[in-house]
Design an enzyme around this catalytic site. Structure first.
Site, mmCIF file in Angstrom:
data_model
loop_
_atom_site.group_PDB
_atom_site.id
_atom_site.type_symbol
_atom_site.label_atom_id
_atom_site.label_comp_id
_atom_site.label_asym_id
_atom_site.label_seq_id
_atom_site.Cartn_x
_atom_site.Cartn_y
_atom_site.Cartn_z
ATOM 1 N NE ARG A 97 -3.822 -2.182 2.406
ATOM 2 C CZ ARG A 97 -4.985 -2.244 1.768
ATOM 3 N NH1 ARG A 97 -5.379 -1.213 1.035
ATOM 4 N NH2 ARG A 97 -5.753 -3.312 1.858
ATOM 5 C CG HIS A 133 -13.144 -0.422 -0.378
ATOM 6 N ND1 HIS A 133 -12.191 -0.967 0.453
ATOM 7 C CD2 HIS A 133 -14.055 0.169 0.436
ATOM 8 C CE1 HIS A 133 -12.502 -0.701 1.708
ATOM 9 N NE2 HIS A 133 -13.626 -0.023 1.735
ATOM 10 N NE ARG A 186 -10.321 1.861 -0.865
ATOM 11 C CZ ARG A 186 -10.389 1.857 0.460
ATOM 12 N NH1 ARG A 186 -11.137 2.743 1.085
ATOM 13 N NH2 ARG A 186 -9.700 0.982 1.162
ATOM 14 C CG HIS A 192 -6.037 0.167 -2.916
ATOM 15 N ND1 HIS A 192 -5.531 -1.097 -2.687
ATOM 16 C CD2 HIS A 192 -7.219 0.228 -2.244
ATOM 17 C CE1 HIS A 192 -6.369 -1.769 -1.914
ATOM 18 N NE2 HIS A 192 -7.392 -0.980 -1.627
#
Length: 373
Positions: A97, A133, A186, A192
């Site tokens: 991440r 997500h 995101r 991300h």
């Protein structure tokens, strides 16, 4: 004014550490540093003083269960199986991440690494690829769009065909607008990299399309639901234990999240891989128990099920009940207790929407009719 672990004042949510550490994973698997620079420039041009909402599928399910039980059931299956595949993919791909990767990489010379802002929802503890997500949003919305279009595809006359084409263009435009919005949100919060959300969107579409050709889920018995739950749990746990025996830690991302999150309070146990697995197993079990219960047969297969008033009351009561469930906070001080209670809560939600609420509405309408007669 709050300060971070290094004594610096925080004017916005998040901090950027000047320190970087040796990376112990294969650098060939690392994301391109240009993606990190894009996120950093984005934060500079658009200061992140707020957060971007997610698109939870739970709110759509009561509508579809009353409009079309086949679609509502498929949505829950797709959401559960899609999230399970997401967990397995994350364990295989070892995706980093941005908010922790930028702190540890040695790619940027002379302490010139980009500064990434953090939010309360940034510090997820699982691996980053593919985005859960993005995958969950795309698979659920794919089911809804294809279901809506199935009503218009039957139109035969010329004007209806034109209307179908317009509807097709409108719904798929909405689909991609939502997916792009989820992906942007995101990436914006540094959870991300762009390639991870893109992979999540297309993986979700593949899962949803697979369930377009799996009609067996509509007639599955409670026994089949239990067998499916056991398979999903045993496979995931077995995969974890086998790799642990090979000295591969699939929970490697949790220490990184704890180390590099700007605020320890932003680390939540419900973002860990096993927490998601337990929630999905609970939701699938609750769906199976509800659909195969006597309450469901009595209410949703009876004469009241065709009435508009019955469906509207069920949708309203289900949405209200789901909101009440959001106020139920599960204690996190004991990990195993958290998993057990999380399973129970996740099972109770579809059970309530599928069986309990329709049964209560059915009983209320029946008693009202008796009084009137």
């Amino acid at each position: 004014m709050p300060v971070d672990l290094y004594g610096r004042r925080l004017t916005r949510r998040g901090n950027c550490s000047p320190f970087r550490y040796e990376h112990n994973h294969n650098t060939a698997a690392l994301p391109a540093p240009s993606q990190t620079l894009v996120i950093s420039l984005w934060h500079r041009e658009c200061p992140p003083y707020g957060t971007v909402p997610d698109f939870p599928p739970a709110g759509y399910i009561p509508f579809w269960l009353q409009l079309n039980q086949v679609v509502g059931t498929k949505m829950i299956w797709v959401a559960v199986i899609g999230d399970w595949f997401n967990l397995i993919f994350k364990w295989i791909l070892f995706g980093h991440r941005p908010y922790w990767w930028v702190q540890e990489t040695m790619i940027y010379p002379n302490q010139s690494s980009p500064c990434l802002e953090q939010f309360p929802i940034t510090c997820e503890t699982g691996p980053g690829s593919p985005s859960g997500h993005a995958m969950g949003s795309s698979c659920v919305w794919y089911v809804m769009v294809t279901a809506a279009l199935s009503y218009t595809v039957r139109w035969k006359d010329k004007s209806a065909v034109t209307l179908h084409r317009l509807t097709w263009s409108f719904l798929w435009s909405i689909f991609w607008i939502i997916q792009i919005s989820v992906c942007i949100s995101r990436v914006f919060i540094a959870t991300h990299f762009p390639h991870q959300v893109i992979l999540g969107v297309f993986a979700g579409i593949l899962v949803a399309e697979a369930f377009e050709h799996t009609p067996a889920i509509q007639t599955a018995s409670l026994r089949m639901y239990i067998k499916t739950n056991l398979f999903l749990f045993i496979f995931a746990l077995g995969f974890y234990l086998v790799l642990k025996l090979l000295d591969i830690d699939l929970l490697w991302s949790v220490p990184k999240a704890k180390k590099w999150c700007a605020n320890p309070d932003w680390i939540n146990i419900d973002t860990t891989p096993f927490a998601g697995l337990v929630r999905n197993l609970g939701a699938l079990f609750g769906l199976g128990f509800g659909i195969n219960s006597e309450m469901f047969v009595t209410s949703c297969k009876g004469k009241n099920s065709c009435k508009i008033s019955f469906r509207i009351l069920c949708i309203a009561a289900s949405l209200a009940t789901l909101q009440l469930y959001n106020f139920v906070k599960i204690p996190t001080h004991t990990e195993y207790l958290f998993y057990i209670l999380s399973f129970c809560k996740s099972a109770a939600m579809p059970l309530t929407v599928v069986a309990l609420v329709p049964y209560c509405v059915h009983s209320l309408m029946r008693s009202t009719e008796k009084k009137l007669n």
